[in-house]
Design a protein around this motif. Structure first.
Motif, mmCIF file in Angstrom:
data_model
loop_
_atom_site.group_PDB
_atom_site.id
_atom_site.type_symbol
_atom_site.label_atom_id
_atom_site.label_comp_id
_atom_site.label_asym_id
_atom_site.label_seq_id
_atom_site.Cartn_x
_atom_site.Cartn_y
_atom_site.Cartn_z
ATOM 1 N N LYS A 93 -15.852 118.687 141.392
ATOM 2 C CA LYS A 93 -16.162 119.325 142.676
ATOM 3 C C LYS A 93 -17.605 119.822 142.688
ATOM 4 C CE LYS A 93 -11.539 120.965 143.978
ATOM 5 N NZ LYS A 93 -10.674 122.175 144.107
ATOM 6 N N ARG A 94 -18.022 120.424 141.584
ATOM 7 C CA ARG A 94 -19.409 120.898 141.503
ATOM 8 C C ARG A 94 -20.391 119.740 141.574
ATOM 9 N NH1 ARG A 94 -16.881 124.221 137.712
ATOM 10 N NH2 ARG A 94 -17.555 122.900 135.985
ATOM 11 N N ARG A 95 -20.072 118.638 140.901
ATOM 12 C CA ARG A 95 -20.959 117.464 140.957
ATOM 13 C C ARG A 95 -21.088 116.939 142.380
ATOM 14 N NH1 ARG A 95 -22.876 114.807 136.521
ATOM 15 N NH2 ARG A 95 -24.277 114.108 138.175
ATOM 16 N N ALA A 96 -19.979 116.936 143.095
ATOM 17 C CA ALA A 96 -20.002 116.467 144.485
ATOM 18 C C ALA A 96 -20.893 117.352 145.347
ATOM 19 C CB ALA A 96 -18.583 116.418 145.050
ATOM 20 N N GLU A 97 -20.754 118.651 145.209
ATOM 21 C CA GLU A 97 -21.551 119.559 146.032
ATOM 22 C C GLU A 97 -23.030 119.508 145.663
ATOM 23 O OE1 GLU A 97 -20.679 121.060 148.806
ATOM 24 O OE2 GLU A 97 -18.804 119.964 148.478
ATOM 25 N N GLU A 98 -23.336 119.356 144.384
ATOM 26 C CA GLU A 98 -24.728 119.211 143.963
ATOM 27 C C GLU A 98 -25.344 117.953 144.539
ATOM 28 O OE1 GLU A 98 -23.986 121.412 139.618
ATOM 29 O OE2 GLU A 98 -24.290 119.234 139.749
ATOM 30 N N ARG A 120 -18.036 110.805 147.359
ATOM 31 C CA ARG A 120 -16.605 110.672 147.618
ATOM 32 C C ARG A 120 -15.848 110.357 146.328
ATOM 33 N NH1 ARG A 120 -13.162 113.017 150.313
ATOM 34 N NH2 ARG A 120 -14.829 113.157 151.880
ATOM 35 N N ALA A 121 -16.486 109.634 145.400
ATOM 36 C CA ALA A 121 -15.841 109.340 144.113
ATOM 37 C C ALA A 121 -15.628 110.621 143.314
ATOM 38 C CB ALA A 121 -16.691 108.352 143.316
ATOM 39 N N TYR A 122 -16.634 111.499 143.275
ATOM 40 C CA TYR A 122 -16.469 112.784 142.580
ATOM 41 C C TYR A 122 -15.321 113.588 143.198
ATOM 42 C CZ TYR A 122 -20.989 112.284 140.121
ATOM 43 O OH TYR A 122 -22.016 111.871 139.322
ATOM 44 N N LEU A 123 -15.293 113.652 144.539
ATOM 45 C CA LEU A 123 -14.224 114.398 145.201
ATOM 46 C C LEU A 123 -12.859 113.770 144.915
ATOM 47 C CD1 LEU A 123 -15.608 115.397 148.723
ATOM 48 C CD2 LEU A 123 -15.354 116.820 146.685
ATOM 49 N N TRP A 129 -19.565 106.570 133.772
ATOM 50 C CA TRP A 129 -20.738 105.701 134.005
ATOM 51 C C TRP A 129 -21.582 106.236 135.155
ATOM 52 C CZ3 TRP A 129 -22.258 102.992 138.375
ATOM 53 C CH2 TRP A 129 -23.419 102.228 138.205
ATOM 54 N N ILE A 130 -20.957 106.689 136.234
ATOM 55 C CA ILE A 130 -21.700 107.248 137.368
ATOM 56 C C ILE A 130 -22.531 108.437 136.905
ATOM 57 C CG2 ILE A 130 -21.502 108.378 139.608
ATOM 58 C CD1 ILE A 130 -18.956 106.755 140.099
ATOM 59 N N GLU A 131 -21.931 109.309 136.115
ATOM 60 C CA GLU A 131 -22.648 110.496 135.654
ATOM 61 C C GLU A 131 -23.791 110.121 134.712
ATOM 62 O OE1 GLU A 131 -20.056 114.349 135.571
ATOM 63 O OE2 GLU A 131 -18.970 112.808 134.466
#
Length: 608
Positions: A370-375, A348-351, A290-292
């Protein structure tokens, strides 16, 4: 007066201190209007259900109401003595009170009459209620300090959470607050669980189980629900049941879903066992999807909100009053709105999902998250940071314009660890400045803000849970002395509130000889305010528990002012139970393991 097993118990005692008998009149005014909680809070209704005639018996009185939901609701009051007069609004007694001999009337209020009230029933119910409270207060590790008054604050806070925690079929769940919000809330329960996680992980387990069970499966603009979203609030009253309002099960909180994932990740780390989140793994995957999906609708990849219908909440972050998000000149922004702290929660949720997936051996999804978090981190730094303010914007509006308002929301961003080091340290410095810090804690806004008002609900007041999330964020960025200062200010405020921290209080500047100004309709007690002291303590002690490696780490530990010793009793780490001590030694605080019991020893490391 106390509640037990769905009933109110109350005695009224008359004692004659004279030398001769006295006939005393005792009159009690009675009534039951069956108003819905939202009516009590000021909501107007075009129509109501039907009040049936009251049922009057010798020692009981029952009111009856049939709601628009076709549910018949009853309230019955019963007396241990027979009134000389009893009708739907009055109970009168003529009492002969002998000298030095008390006369007691026992009353019970419930949905229906049971056995007649009596001293025996009152004492039995009181004993059962006390036993239940003792059991609840024993959950998790205990904190003992050398200061009597500080200990009173800790004990009151623990008792308040025990009072607010209800044992549901899914496990213990902290209801949000008394009187208006004695019901499950998503955000409040998650934050309360995070505050208490280092001492009592069982609370997090109960919260995760309940929220996973009530995760949205369908799309509804009325309830602001979409598949994967985590519940904001649930109600059982008449107005919710007939859909006059969407709060029977409402999902209008943009931050609850990422916070659900954050709590799951923190819970697994605290338990030291990836299997701890196995029951919630499908719900976690649905939540992150849902977040994505929601973020994909925003050009910057941000998680934003816009209510589905006018009956829902206009603002859907933790500051959810209508005027809490605004532009620099005070104008209200057009949505969808992306709040700064919500991006931190999503980061923080992605991580957390990446770490959990890695732990479970799912390396492909772990790399993706991890990539989503960094983006997301890079996008936040690029779009929210305001060079001239040296601060992050409160929000971005629907066309990407920043709400150039300094706010305490950035303290939550620090808590998630998103900002780069130099900016995080700059944020901590500003939050501790006189613009934000009233002397009793961090205000939600500084006086420069267009809508600042120290008596506003969200625009200038002090919220204990907000202060402690800011403090935990500051500790992450190496600010140690400021955290101790905030703990001291919160403690001094607590002494003026009877050692019971309210939901919020007014943000007037501290003046010599004056107490903090109470907010007149603050919840009291309130779950995340009651637990604030424990997250503050963890930040002050610099304590991190790594249950996977059976280790405890204390980074530059501090103690509260005037406290020389602190002990953590019966802290569970894996299968091991540990007693941990902190002792002031000159200008340093030393941590040491006093005792441990179990199959695998726990190690302790310190950083000065």
């Amino acid at each position: 007066r106390f509640l037990w097993d769905g009933r109110i118990f109350e005695p009224i005692r008359l004692l004659n201190y004279g030398l001769s008998p006295v006939r005393a009149p005792l009159a009690i005014q009675l009534g039951a209007d069956f108003r819905d909680m939202f009516e009590v809070r000021g909501q107007k209704r075009s129509q109501r259900g039907r009040q049936h005639p009251s049922v009057v018996a010798e020692q009981t009185l029952q009111w009856v109401y049939e709601g628009l939901d076709n549910l018949v609701r009853t309230v019955c009051i019963a007396f241990s003595e027979t009134p000389s007069r009893l009708d739907e609004n009055h109970a009168e007694f003529q009492v002969d009170v002998r000298e030095r001999r008390p006369w007691t009337l026992y009353m019970e209020i419930g949905a229906a009459a049971t056995a007649a009230p009596s001293c025996t029933r009152y004492r039995q119910a009181a004993a059962a209620a006390r036993r239940s409270m003792r059991v609840r207060q024993r959950r998790g590790a205990r904190v003992q300090v050398s200061g009597r008054l500080f200990q009173a604050w800790l004990d009151k806070s623990r008792a308040d959470l025990a009072l607010l925690t209800t044992d549901l079929p899914t496990g213990p769940y902290p209801y949000a607050g008394i009187p208006w919000f004695s019901t499950p809330f998503g955000r409040d329960a998650i934050v309360t669980s995070l505050q208490m996680l280092w001492l009592d992980p069982s609370l997090a387990q109960g919260v995760l189980a309940f929220l996973a069970h009530h995760q949205a499966q369908h799309t509804s603009t009325f309830r602001d629900s979409e598949p994967g979203k985590i519940m904001h609030e649930t109600r059982k009253g008449e107005m919710a049941a007939v859909d006059e309002l969407p709060f029977a099960k409402y999902y209008g909180g943009v931050d609850t879903t990422p916070l659900f994932i954050v709590l799951a990740g923190a819970y697994a780390e605290r338990m030291g066992d990836s299997r701890a989140i196995d029951p919630f793994w499908p719900a976690l995957n649905s939540a992150v999807r849902w977040i994505e999906r929601s973020s994909a609708n925003n050009p910057g990849g941000f998680l934003s909100y816009a209510r589905g219908e006018a009956s829902g909440l206009a603002n859907q972050g933790w500051k959810d009053s209508n005027d809490s998000v605004f532009h620099e000149d005070g104008r209200m922004p057009e949505g969808p709105i992306a709040l700064i702290e919500v991006q931190g929660y999503a980061y923080r949720a992605y991580l957390s999902m990446a770490e959990l997936a890695e732990w479970r051996g799912d390396h492909g999804p772990a790399g993706h998250w991890k990539r989503r978090a960094e983006e997301l981190r890079a996008s936040v730094e690029r779009h929210f940071w305001q060079d001239d303010l040296q601060f992050y914007a409160l929000a971005l509006d629907g066309v990407g314009r920043p709400c150039r308002v300094r706010s305490s929301n950035v303290g939550h961003l620090l808590y998630t660890g998103l900002p780069r080091l130099d900016r995080g340290q700059a944020m901590a410095h500003q939050l501790l400045s006189s613009a934000f810090n009233s002397g009793w804690g961090i205000r939600t806004l500084p006086p420069e803000a267009a809508r600042f008002n120290p008596m506003s609900y969200h625009n200038g007041s002090v919220w204990p849970h907000d202060v402690v999330l800011c403090a935990a964020g500051m500790a992450r960025y190496g600010e140690r002395d400021g955290v101790v200062r905030l703990l001291s200010e919160m403690f001094e405020a607590a002494t003026h509130f009877g050692m019971r921290m309210p939901e919020l209080f007014c943000g007037f500047e501290r003046a010599p000889g004056e107490a903090p100004i109470a907010y007149p309709v603050a919840w009291l007690p309130q779950a995340w305010a009651a637990r604030a002291v424990f997250m503050l303590l963890q930040a002050t002690l610099g304590l991190r528990i790594d249950a996977r490696r059976l280790s405890i780490h204390a980074a530059e530990p501090r103690l509260p002012p005037d406290i020389d010793r602190l002990h953590l009793r019966h802290m569970q780490i894996g299968e091991q139970f540990v007693d941990l001590g902190f002792q002031r030694m000159g200008d340093r605080v030393i941590a040491f393991i006093e005792r441990q019991q179990g199959p695998q020893p726990v190690s302790l490391s310190m950083q000065f």
